[in-house]
Design a protein around this motif. Structure first.
Motif, PDB file in Angstrom:
ATOM      1  N   MET A   1      -5.988   2.241   8.162  1.00 42.84           N
ATOM      2  CA  MET A   1      -5.629   0.896   7.722  1.00 42.84           C
ATOM      3  C   MET A   1      -5.438   0.850   6.210  1.00 42.84           C
ATOM      4  O   MET A   1      -4.532   0.182   5.703  1.00 42.84           O
ATOM      5  N   ALA A   2      -6.267   1.579   5.485  1.00 39.98           N
ATOM      6  CA  ALA A   2      -6.136   1.634   4.026  1.00 39.98           C
ATOM      7  C   ALA A   2      -4.768   2.195   3.631  1.00 39.98           C
ATOM      8  O   ALA A   2      -4.107   1.662   2.728  1.00 39.98           O
ATOM      9  N   PHE A   3      -4.337   3.248   4.323  1.00 40.23           N
ATOM     10  CA  PHE A   3      -3.013   3.812   4.042  1.00 40.23           C
ATOM     11  C   PHE A   3      -1.913   2.807   4.377  1.00 40.23           C
ATOM     12  O   PHE A   3      -0.922   2.703   3.646  1.00 40.23           O
ATOM     13  N   ARG A   4      -2.065   2.067   5.477  1.00 33.95           N
ATOM     14  CA  ARG A   4      -1.047   1.062   5.829  1.00 33.95           C
ATOM     15  C   ARG A   4      -0.937  -0.007   4.744  1.00 33.95           C
ATOM     16  O   ARG A   4       0.168  -0.433   4.393  1.00 33.95           O
ATOM     17  N   ILE A   5      -2.078  -0.435   4.209  1.00 29.03           N
ATOM     18  CA  ILE A   5      -2.067  -1.442   3.143  1.00 29.03           C
ATOM     19  C   ILE A   5      -1.342  -0.886   1.919  1.00 29.03           C
ATOM     20  O   ILE A   5      -0.470  -1.554   1.340  1.00 29.03           O
ATOM     21  N   ALA A   6      -1.682   0.328   1.516  1.00 29.10           N
ATOM     22  CA  ALA A   6      -1.046   0.938   0.346  1.00 29.10           C
ATOM     23  C   ALA A   6       0.458   1.072   0.549  1.00 29.10           C
ATOM     24  O   ALA A   6       1.245   0.819  -0.369  1.00 29.10           O
ATOM     25  N   ARG A   7       0.888   1.434   1.750  1.00 28.64           N
ATOM     26  CA  ARG A   7       2.324   1.599   2.024  1.00 28.64           C
ATOM     27  C   ARG A   7       3.075   0.280   1.961  1.00 28.64           C
ATOM     28  O   ARG A   7       4.229   0.251   1.525  1.00 28.64           O
ATOM     29  N   VAL A   8       2.448  -0.805   2.391  1.00 31.47           N
ATOM     30  CA  VAL A   8       3.099  -2.120   2.299  1.00 31.47           C
ATOM     31  C   VAL A   8       3.469  -2.404   0.845  1.00 31.47           C
ATOM     32  O   VAL A   8       4.544  -2.914   0.555  1.00 31.47           O
TER      33      VAL A   8
END
Length: 77
Positions: A51-58
């Motif tokens: 989830m942390a990676f998904r947030i950063a990618r957004v």
């Protein structure tokens, strides 16, 4: 009582830097509820690594531009 996490984040600042993105919009984009995002943003909950990676990618930034973990005295040798 839930112990707050030591992980800090810049999610609120990043949301405002990206056109004042709402919590609801970000939550939808990463696949969680707004309540979960609020808990992460306020430091009451640490997201999974995925989830942390998904947030950063957004936001199009590296993970450590979103989340920070303080150095502990034991780590400073």
């Amino acid at each position: 009582m839930v112990k707050p996490t030591r992980v800090t984040n810049r999610i609120r600042a990043l949301r405002f830097a990206h056109g004042e993105m709402t919590q609801a919009v970000l939550a939808e984009r990463i696949g969680v509820t707004r309540q979960t995002l609020i808990a992460i943003e306020q430091g009451r909950y640490s997201p999974s690594l995925e989830m942390a990676f998904r947030i950063a990618r957004v936001f199009g930034v590296p993970l450590d531009d979103v989340f920070q973990y303080p150095d502990s005295p034991e780590e400073k040798s």
